[in-house]
Design a protein around this motif. Structure first.
Motif, PDB file in Angstrom:
ATOM      1  N   ILE A   1       0.831  -1.201   0.000  1.00  0.00           N
ATOM      2  CA  ILE A   1       0.000   0.000   0.000  1.00  0.00           C
ATOM      3  C   ILE A   1       0.874   1.263   0.000  1.00  0.00           C
ATOM      4  CG2 ILE A   1      -1.921  -1.152   1.153  1.00  0.00           C
ATOM      5  CD1 ILE A   1      -0.966   0.115   3.794  1.00  0.00           C
ATOM      6  N   PRO A   2       0.287   2.424  -0.306  1.00  0.00           N
ATOM      7  CA  PRO A   2       1.061   3.668  -0.278  1.00  0.00           C
ATOM      8  C   PRO A   2       1.559   3.991   1.126  1.00  0.00           C
ATOM      9  CG  PRO A   2      -0.985   3.958  -1.519  1.00  0.00           C
ATOM     10  CD  PRO A   2      -1.087   2.646  -0.819  1.00  0.00           C
ATOM     11  N   PRO A   3       2.701   4.691   1.217  1.00  0.00           N
ATOM     12  CA  PRO A   3       3.282   5.008   2.524  1.00  0.00           C
ATOM     13  C   PRO A   3       2.347   5.778   3.457  1.00  0.00           C
ATOM     14  CG  PRO A   3       4.882   5.443   0.783  1.00  0.00           C
ATOM     15  CD  PRO A   3       3.585   5.127   0.100  1.00  0.00           C
ATOM     16  N   CYS A   4       1.490   6.620   2.895  1.00  0.00           N
ATOM     17  CA  CYS A   4       0.637   7.456   3.745  1.00  0.00           C
ATOM     18  C   CYS A   4      -0.379   6.653   4.549  1.00  0.00           C
ATOM     19  CB  CYS A   4      -0.073   8.520   2.910  1.00  0.00           C
ATOM     20  SG  CYS A   4      -1.189   7.869   1.648  1.00  0.00           S
ATOM     21  N   TYR A   5      -0.597   5.393   4.158  1.00  0.00           N
ATOM     22  CA  TYR A   5      -1.578   4.561   4.867  1.00  0.00           C
ATOM     23  C   TYR A   5      -0.947   3.491   5.756  1.00  0.00           C
ATOM     24  CZ  TYR A   5      -5.026   6.633   1.719  1.00  0.00           C
ATOM     25  OH  TYR A   5      -5.827   7.515   1.036  1.00  0.00           O
ATOM     26  N   VAL A   6       0.373   3.452   5.818  1.00  0.00           N
ATOM     27  CA  VAL A   6       1.041   2.373   6.552  1.00  0.00           C
ATOM     28  C   VAL A   6       0.653   2.377   8.031  1.00  0.00           C
ATOM     29  CG1 VAL A   6       3.277   1.559   7.405  1.00  0.00           C
ATOM     30  CG2 VAL A   6       2.978   2.064   4.984  1.00  0.00           C
ATOM     31  N   LYS A   7       0.698   3.535   8.670  1.00  0.00           N
ATOM     32  CA  LYS A   7       0.415   3.596  10.105  1.00  0.00           C
ATOM     33  C   LYS A   7      -1.007   3.148  10.403  1.00  0.00           C
ATOM     34  CE  LYS A   7       1.001   6.493  14.186  1.00  0.00           C
ATOM     35  NZ  LYS A   7       1.439   7.817  14.694  1.00  0.00           N
ATOM     36  N   GLN A   8      -1.969   3.655   9.629  1.00  0.00           N
ATOM     37  CA  GLN A   8      -3.365   3.252   9.827  1.00  0.00           C
ATOM     38  C   GLN A   8      -3.538   1.758   9.599  1.00  0.00           C
ATOM     39  OE1 GLN A   8      -4.875   6.527   7.169  1.00  0.00           O
ATOM     40  NE2 GLN A   8      -6.726   6.230   8.393  1.00  0.00           N
ATOM     41  N   ALA A   9      -2.918   1.263   8.534  1.00  0.00           N
ATOM     42  CA  ALA A   9      -3.075  -0.152   8.200  1.00  0.00           C
ATOM     43  C   ALA A   9      -2.477  -1.041   9.274  1.00  0.00           C
ATOM     44  CB  ALA A   9      -2.436  -0.449   6.841  1.00  0.00           C
ATOM     45  N   LYS A  10      -1.310  -0.665   9.798  1.00  0.00           N
ATOM     46  CA  LYS A  10      -0.671  -1.483  10.826  1.00  0.00           C
ATOM     47  C   LYS A  10      -1.502  -1.484  12.102  1.00  0.00           C
ATOM     48  CE  LYS A  10       2.497  -4.339  11.889  1.00  0.00           C
ATOM     49  NZ  LYS A  10       2.538  -5.630  11.185  1.00  0.00           N
TER      50      LYS A  10
END
Length: 217
Positions: A41-50
């Motif tokens: 996924i794009p970097p901007c969503y990594v924190k939310q996704a994790k």
């Protein structure tokens, strides 16, 4: 090869520019449901996704994407930021112009730098095969092997074409034993996925196989 085995090697991917968090959430759910290797996924969503996935699914993101001509310092910052946000795997794009200009030390040192930042986290190196000559592809097999990176990857999916069977065969002949292979871009059927794996691919970057499963269900 059964579909479950193939899906376990898939990085379930959504990298399109208009992607919303709601769409990312859906592919996260689908990845868990169908047992893929990761979500990419794009970097901007990594924190939310994790935060959303916890330990249920590995989160992969992209660095220097899709063109690869960011500075090394920029790619280093992106990588640190992604890891701080919880990324489990990093897919970086090489500086293709530097490779074509035969600036091999530059390309090698950039990969080494990002691998040092990743540590025991997986680093995959995207070389964008559709833009390279066969000689350049072979050279990248040598450089990725020397860099300590974990995977060589065919494509971003954002250039003129994606993975080909011939490229996977070429990689398999020229990478060292420490390097695995990821085919990405344009993988649209389970038959093709099985052939890529038979030729030596250990990972597949695609969203279409999960879409097939959902459509059949």
């Amino acid at each position: 090869m059964d579909r479950k085995t193939i899906l376990s090697k898939v990085d379930h991917t959504l990298l399109l520019q208009p992607s919303t968090w709601e769409e990312i959430q859906i592919i996260c759910d689908d990845a868990v449901t169908y047992g893929t290797a990761s979500v990419c996924i794009p970097p901007c969503y990594v924190k939310q996704a994790k935060e959303y996935l916890g330990d249920k699914m590995a989160v992969c993101t992209v660095i220097g994407f899709p063109n690869g001509n960011h500075t090394t310092a920029c790619k280093e910052f992106e990588t640190k930021d992604a890891l701080d946000n919880g990324a489990d795997e990093i897919d970086m794009v090489i500086n293709i112009g530097a490779l074509r200009a035969k600036e091999y030390d530059y390309v090698l040192n950039e990969m080494k730098s990002l691998k040092a930042i990743c540590g025991d986290k997986i680093l995959k190196v995207i070389i964008e095969t559709c833009l390279l000559t066969e000689e350049e592809k072979i050279k990248m097999c040598e450089l990725v092997t020397a860099s300590g990176a974990d995977y060589i990857k065919t494509s971003t999916g954002f250039s003129t074409s994606g993975a080909t069977f011939a490229d996977i065969e070429l990689f398999a002949k020229h990478v060292g034993p420490n390097v695995k292979i990821k085919a990405a871009g344009g993988i649209s059927s389970f038959d093709d996925a099985e052939k890529f794996m038979g030729l030596g691919a250990d990972r597949l970057g695609t969203s279409r196989l999960v879409k097939i499963m959902k459509a059949e269900k």
